[in-house]
Design a protein around this motif. Structure first.
Motif, PDB file in Angstrom:
ATOM      1  N   GLY A  38       0.799  -1.216   0.000  1.00  0.00           N
ATOM      2  CA  GLY A  38       0.000   0.000   0.000  1.00  0.00           C
ATOM      3  C   GLY A  38       0.834   1.270   0.000  1.00  0.00           C
ATOM      4  O   GLY A  38       0.523   2.232  -0.710  1.00  0.00           O
TER       5      GLY A  38
ATOM      6  N   ASN B 239      -4.184   3.601  -5.367  1.00  0.00           N
ATOM      7  CA  ASN B 239      -4.151   3.045  -4.013  1.00  0.00           C
ATOM      8  C   ASN B 239      -5.554   2.966  -3.423  1.00  0.00           C
ATOM      9  O   ASN B 239      -5.845   2.083  -2.603  1.00  0.00           O
ATOM     10  CB  ASN B 239      -3.247   3.884  -3.105  1.00  0.00           C
ATOM     11  CG  ASN B 239      -2.944   3.182  -1.798  1.00  0.00           C
ATOM     12  OD1 ASN B 239      -2.582   2.004  -1.787  1.00  0.00           O
ATOM     13  ND2 ASN B 239      -3.104   3.873  -0.689  1.00  0.00           N
TER      14      ASN B 239
ATOM     15  N   GLN C 147       0.689   4.098  -2.864  1.00  0.00           N
ATOM     16  CA  GLN C 147       0.321   5.464  -2.498  1.00  0.00           C
ATOM     17  C   GLN C 147       1.321   6.461  -3.071  1.00  0.00           C
ATOM     18  O   GLN C 147       0.945   7.548  -3.520  1.00  0.00           O
ATOM     19  CB  GLN C 147       0.247   5.600  -0.974  1.00  0.00           C
ATOM     20  CG  GLN C 147      -0.078   6.993  -0.451  1.00  0.00           C
ATOM     21  CD  GLN C 147      -1.479   7.450  -0.810  1.00  0.00           C
ATOM     22  OE1 GLN C 147      -2.359   6.637  -1.050  1.00  0.00           O
ATOM     23  NE2 GLN C 147      -1.679   8.764  -0.852  1.00  0.00           N
TER      24      GLN C 147
END
Length: 470
Positions: A232, A243, A236
């Motif tokens: 993640g 994301n 991001q």
């Protein structure tokens, strides 16, 4: 090593040349009409869907192909497209004839294990049966009070913004309302999008990103499985919008895992047992997770990843298309004074108060309300993508009535039609781009039957949309 690097590009060029020659001369579809470039390479489709004009233009190119080559066209090296509404029941039949989905099309939404993404005809039938009763009209009707409560919240939010006198985008509120309502129905929980502007914007960005990715995923089906494996924090940094999609998948999988680990299931929903510390709202009404996990599906179809993808398909499909149709209704009704006036008169009769809650049967008895809904579903064209299916065992035949020629489409060939061209076909609907609910009030029952036969906003046959009753 130097020789290898020298011969590699030469080998690639030779392979590409031989493949092109094969596709244009010896391929089973070589004799079908269509542009040679499209028949030679899928990069032709990629160019229109992902590059030219920002992408998403291949459907218009298909329309141009039909204008030039006729009602049956080879639109890429592997696929045939037919533009003839009378052939619809052949390609999209009921549950009898076997029709598999074309994998690149089935997986374009990034949920290959959901019912929408299921390729095999028999597996699709099994998976669909697990949620059939859950999404039936009768079951959805029992949820009407909860829908009405979210409608009241939506009306309050819109009223507050209207009082400001400023312009605002109503579609984001419709998406929030539809998502909260569908989530409540599917999961017995709500995302609280109507109560939180930040969440509303994040969710709209998520859905927009899914839509933007769809053409790319259709061309490169390995994208979504790769994205779902990226940490993640890294996603991001690379793409915050992407994301959001990743977080959506992870949330669904986490919820499915909780249901699987904290409940015991059998083939009867009434036998479900739960632990008191389960942190997901639990009610007597079965939700989508329990409908799937308590079904007779094999254990492999009850794995968290598959269950999560199934619920995610229902959530996004039920909310995004509803938002699209509602936005079109508001636009067309408010921009057509005669329709607005007549609809207001009908609503004032059955809804004397703004927050009145007439039963569905009462609304369905009002012909003009039904006509407005039908016309909105027709002109909104909620499903804009073509829908390829495959007849794996038997050839499909199509007769070009103008040229008096019959084409035999080989077994295993992905073959598609575009529902939006049927809904906007001038040979079926007079002035198809004009919002005219009166067309559904025809005093001629034969004409009305004909119009209804081609009203296919949710698809046709055994593969039509599961949430058409919501």
């Amino acid at each position: 090593m130097i020789n290898f690097l020298l011969y590699l590009p030469i080998g690639c060029l030779v392979y590409a040349a031989l493949l092109t020659i094969y596709r244009l001369t010896l391929h089973p579809l070589a004799k079908f009409p269509g542009p040679k470039t499209a028949a030679a390479t899928k990069w032709y489709e990629f160019y229109y869907d992902c590059i030219k004009g920002g992408g998403g233009l291949f459907s218009y190119e298909i329309h141009r192909m039909h204008e030039k080559y006729g009602p049956i066209v080879r639109i890429n090296p592997h696929e045939i497209h037919v533009d003839d509404p009378t052939w619809m029941d052949t390609l999209y039949p009921g549950p009898g004839p076997v029709r598999d989905k074309y994998a690149p099309s089935a997986h374009m939404s990034g949920v290959p294990q959901g019912t929408f993404g299921t390729v095999d005809h028999y597996i699709h039938r099994q998976r669909r049966s697990a949620v059939k009763m859950f999404v039936s009209k009768r079951t959805v009707q029992t949820f009407q009070p909860q829908i009405c409560s979210t409608v009241e919240l939506l009306c309050r939010e819109l009223t507050q913004f209207a009082k400001t006198g400023k312009m605002f985008e109503c579609s984001i509120f419709f998406l929030a309302w539809a998502t909260d309502s569908v989530a409540k129905y599917l999961e017995n929980s709500t995302y609280g999008l109507l109560d939180d502007a930040g969440r509303r914007q994040d969710w709209q960005a998520t859905v927009d990103q899914v839509v933007e990715l769809t053409p790319l995923v259709k061309q490169f089906s390995a994208i979504m499985p790769f994205v779902l494996r990226v940490p993640g924090w890294l996603m991001q940094a690379i793409s915050p919008k992407m994301n959001l999609v990743l977080l959506m998948h992870k949330r669904m999988r986490s919820t499915a895992q909780k249901y699987l680990s904290l409940h015991t299931f059998s083939s009867s929903p009434s036998s479900l047992s739960s632990k008191p510390d389960f942190d997901i709202p639990f009610s007597d009404r079965i939700d989508a997770y329990r409908a799937i996990l308590s079904s007779s599906l094999p254990d492999i179809d009850k794995e968290p990843d598959r269950v999560a993808q199934e619920v995610l398909t229902l959530l996004v499909g039920g909310s995004a298309t509803t938002m699209r149709v509602m936005t079109r209704i508001v636009y067309h009704v408010t921009s057509t004074p005669k329709v607005l006036e007549r609809l207001t008169e009908v609503l004032d009769t059955i809804m004397p108060e703004m927050m009145s809650h007439p039963e569905l049967e009462e609304l369905e008895r009002e012909e003009y309300i039904v006509a407005v809904v039908k016309e909105s579903l027709r002109i909104a064209t909620a499903l804009t993508a073509r829908l390829p299916l495959v007849s794996p065992q038997k050839p499909l035949t199509y007769t070009d009535k103008n040229k008096h020629k019959t084409w035999a489409i080989p077994p295993g060939t992905p073959t598609s039609m575009s529902l939006n061209t049927i809904l906007l076909d001038p040979t079926i609907y007079d002035s198809p781009y004009t919002f005219r609910p009166e067309r559904w009030l025809s005093g001629n029952p034969i004409e009305l039957t004909r119009l209804n036969n081609y009203l296919v906003p949710f698809g046709r046959g055994a593969r039509m949309c599961d949430l058409q009753n919501y």
